[in-house]
Write a protein that holds these residues in place. Structure first.
Motif, PDB file in Angstrom:
ATOM      1  N   GLU A 184       0.814  -1.223   0.000  1.00 50.87           N
ATOM      2  CA  GLU A 184       0.000   0.000   0.000  1.00 50.87           C
ATOM      3  C   GLU A 184       0.843   1.267   0.000  1.00 50.87           C
ATOM      4  N   LEU A 185       2.166   1.117   0.186  1.00 50.89           N
ATOM      5  CA  LEU A 185       3.027   2.280   0.337  1.00 50.89           C
ATOM      6  C   LEU A 185       3.762   2.622  -0.951  1.00 50.89           C
ATOM      7  N   VAL A 186       3.806   3.920  -1.255  1.00 52.39           N
ATOM      8  CA  VAL A 186       4.669   4.436  -2.315  1.00 52.39           C
ATOM      9  C   VAL A 186       5.568   5.498  -1.688  1.00 52.39           C
ATOM     10  N   ASP A 187       6.636   5.841  -2.371  1.00 46.43           N
ATOM     11  CA  ASP A 187       7.574   6.811  -1.806  1.00 46.43           C
ATOM     12  C   ASP A 187       7.017   8.225  -1.929  1.00 46.43           C
ATOM     13  N   THR A 188       7.688   9.141  -1.254  1.00 45.97           N
ATOM     14  CA  THR A 188       7.156  10.503  -1.139  1.00 45.97           C
ATOM     15  C   THR A 188       7.052  11.223  -2.481  1.00 45.97           C
ATOM     16  N   HIS A 189       7.923  10.888  -3.422  1.00 44.53           N
ATOM     17  CA  HIS A 189       7.920  11.594  -4.703  1.00 44.53           C
ATOM     18  C   HIS A 189       6.897  11.012  -5.683  1.00 44.53           C
ATOM     19  N   GLN A 190       6.253   9.911  -5.289  1.00 49.82           N
ATOM     20  CA  GLN A 190       5.318   9.249  -6.188  1.00 49.82           C
ATOM     21  C   GLN A 190       3.881   9.687  -5.905  1.00 49.82           C
ATOM     22  N   THR A 191       3.054   9.566  -6.918  1.00 45.22           N
ATOM     23  CA  THR A 191       1.630   9.859  -6.760  1.00 45.22           C
ATOM     24  C   THR A 191       0.890   8.571  -6.446  1.00 45.22           C
ATOM     25  N   PRO A 192       0.281   8.473  -5.258  1.00 43.09           N
ATOM     26  CA  PRO A 192      -0.377   7.224  -4.895  1.00 43.09           C
ATOM     27  C   PRO A 192      -1.657   7.014  -5.691  1.00 43.09           C
ATOM     28  N   LEU A 193      -1.956   5.750  -5.962  1.00 46.86           N
ATOM     29  CA  LEU A 193      -3.243   5.383  -6.531  1.00 46.86           C
ATOM     30  C   LEU A 193      -4.302   5.508  -5.438  1.00 46.86           C
ATOM     31  N   PRO A 194      -5.565   5.438  -5.797  1.00 49.54           N
ATOM     32  CA  PRO A 194      -6.609   5.614  -4.781  1.00 49.54           C
ATOM     33  C   PRO A 194      -6.505   4.654  -3.601  1.00 49.54           C
ATOM     34  N   HIS A 195      -5.917   3.486  -3.804  1.00 49.04           N
ATOM     35  CA  HIS A 195      -5.817   2.495  -2.734  1.00 49.04           C
ATOM     36  C   HIS A 195      -4.446   2.503  -2.055  1.00 49.04           C
ATOM     37  N   GLN A 196      -3.618   3.517  -2.315  1.00 49.24           N
ATOM     38  CA  GLN A 196      -2.272   3.581  -1.773  1.00 49.24           C
ATOM     39  C   GLN A 196      -2.074   4.855  -0.938  1.00 49.24           C
ATOM     40  N   ILE A 197      -0.985   4.872  -0.165  1.00 49.72           N
ATOM     41  CA  ILE A 197      -0.600   6.065   0.594  1.00 49.72           C
ATOM     42  C   ILE A 197       0.908   6.247   0.477  1.00 49.72           C
ATOM     43  N   ARG A 198       1.358   7.459   0.695  1.00 50.82           N
ATOM     44  CA  ARG A 198       2.800   7.700   0.712  1.00 50.82           C
ATOM     45  C   ARG A 198       3.354   7.255   2.061  1.00 50.82           C
TER      46      ARG A 198
END
Length: 400
Positions: A184-198
């Motif tokens: 569910e995690l993406v890095d700070t520079h990425q744009t999360p999908l609706p089901h993800q968070i930074r």
């Protein structure tokens, strides 16, 4: 499941032993001394003038003499000069060697100097030896100035410099890696999908470790056993401590305990009777050279577990005395019914009459990390009683 006290005891029993290294003394701030620093000479190394003024022989003053011809000037850093005439004086500066033959210093504030003659206004309490810092009154040659185990603050570094020691032996800082897991995690520079968070927990932990002067690397692995296994295996080979966040609860993708066990990390505990932070996991390698803290992934739980357990453990490993909790009075009542130790964020406030008040901060649970921006501590409330009225004295663990 352990109590909080049981967890503290296990952590104390399974400490991490770090080796030593030698560093330039100017780079040793905040480090823990691994050797004893001795005085290489007396402190002070000579009879030192403690006030600007004139140096005299006290017998002349005791005889009632009030005027003294100025015979010379003794400045700090100059070789010692003799007081050749016991009825005269030498002007002296703070930090200078006391002229030989002199045994009292009179401040400029107590005299006037005109045409080379010092005239005194004599207070009744003048005595032999006044305004003189005698040789060796602070420390003698070979006295211990700093014992091993001392945390080197700026004042201690000044002591090291004063004995001419350009480098010092200190305990090494642990090599630490911060690891997050979760699809569910993406890095700070990425744009999360609706089901993800930074991801934010890893950077919170990295910053909190930097407060201990530990520069930790940050890593992230998806919820895949093979990827987590390979990643942790590599990190365990190059680090003393892993601080993980996420993947330790009871979900179908919480693979961290299984992977750590497969890598030979012995579980010492998993789950504590507390809220938040119940799933906290702690273990170490068979040779006791590597330890792993696996923290719950909810941000409030991560924050609490770091400051309540990980930070004190690392301070102990680095030879420091962990800061004990503060004790504060509840500014408002708290009710908590489950048979668990309860931690709640709070804002501490010092009152004009010297009391420390704790203001509990209501939030939306262990995922509400924005609530922590208003907090500067976690309050630790025991499992019993359930009601904590205003004025109750409680332990408060500072954060940040």
């Amino acid at each position: 499941m352990l109590t909080v006290a049981d967890a503290d005891q296990l952590l104390a029993t399974h400490g991490l032993t770090l080796s030593t290294e030698t560093v330039p003394f100017a780079e040793a701030r905040g480090r823990v001394l691994a050797e004893t620093i001795l005085a290489d000479r007396d402190f002070p190394p000579f009879d030192r003038v403690a006030m600007d003024g004139i140096a005299i022989q006290f017998t002349a003053l005791a005889d009632g003499q009030t005027t003294y011809p100025v015979l010379a000037v003794q400045r700090a850093g100059e070789p010692i000069q003799p007081l050749s005439d016991p009825r005269g004086c030498i002007e002296v500066m703070t930090g200078a060697v006391l002229p030989s033959g002199a045994d009292a210093v009179i401040r400029y504030e107590d005299l006037s100097i005109t045409d080379g003659i010092a005239t005194l206004t004599i207070p009744a309490d003048m005595v032999r030896g006044q305004n003189i810092h005698r040789q060796g009154t602070d420390r003698r040659t070979f006295d211990v100035l700093l014992p091993a185990g001392t945390v080197l603050r700026p004042v201690e570094l000044a002591v090291v410099a004063s004995v001419g020691q350009t480098s010092v032996s200190v305990l090494k800082r642990p090599r630490v890696a911060v690891v997050s897991t979760g699809d569910e995690l993406v890095d700070t520079h990425q744009t999360p999908l609706p089901h993800q968070i930074r991801q934010s927990n890893a950077y919170l932990l990295q910053a909190a470790l930097r407060d201990l002067s530990i520069d930790a690397s940050v890593h992230h692995f998806p919820d895949d056993i093979a990827t987590i296994t390979a990643g942790l295996s590599s990190l365990l080979a190059t680090n003393d401590v892993l601080v993980m966040t996420g993947g330790v609860s009871a979900g179908k993708a919480d693979f961290v305990p299984e992977v750590l066990g497969g890598l030979g990390i012995q579980r010492l505990f998993h789950k504590i009777e507390q809220r938040p932070g119940k799933p906290l996991w702690f273990g170490r390698s068979a040779d006791a050279q590597r330890v792993v803290f696996a923290l719950p992934g909810n941000p409030v739980s991560t924050t609490l577990c770091f400051y309540r357990y990980v930070r004190p453990y690392l301070q102990t490993a680095m030879g420091m005395s962990p800061e004990p909790p503060l004790f504060a009075q509840l500014a408002s009542p708290v009710t908590f019914k489950p048979q668990l130790t309860y931690f709640t964020p709070a804002r501490l406030e010092a009152t004009p009459d010297g009391q420390l008040l704790a203001n509990p901060l209501p939030g939306s649970g262990s995922g509400d990390f924005t609530n922590l921006t208003a907090a500067d501590a976690f309050l630790e409330l025991p499992a019993n009683p359930h009601e904590f009225p205003a004025g109750t004295l409680v332990a408060a663990w500072p954060i940040g």
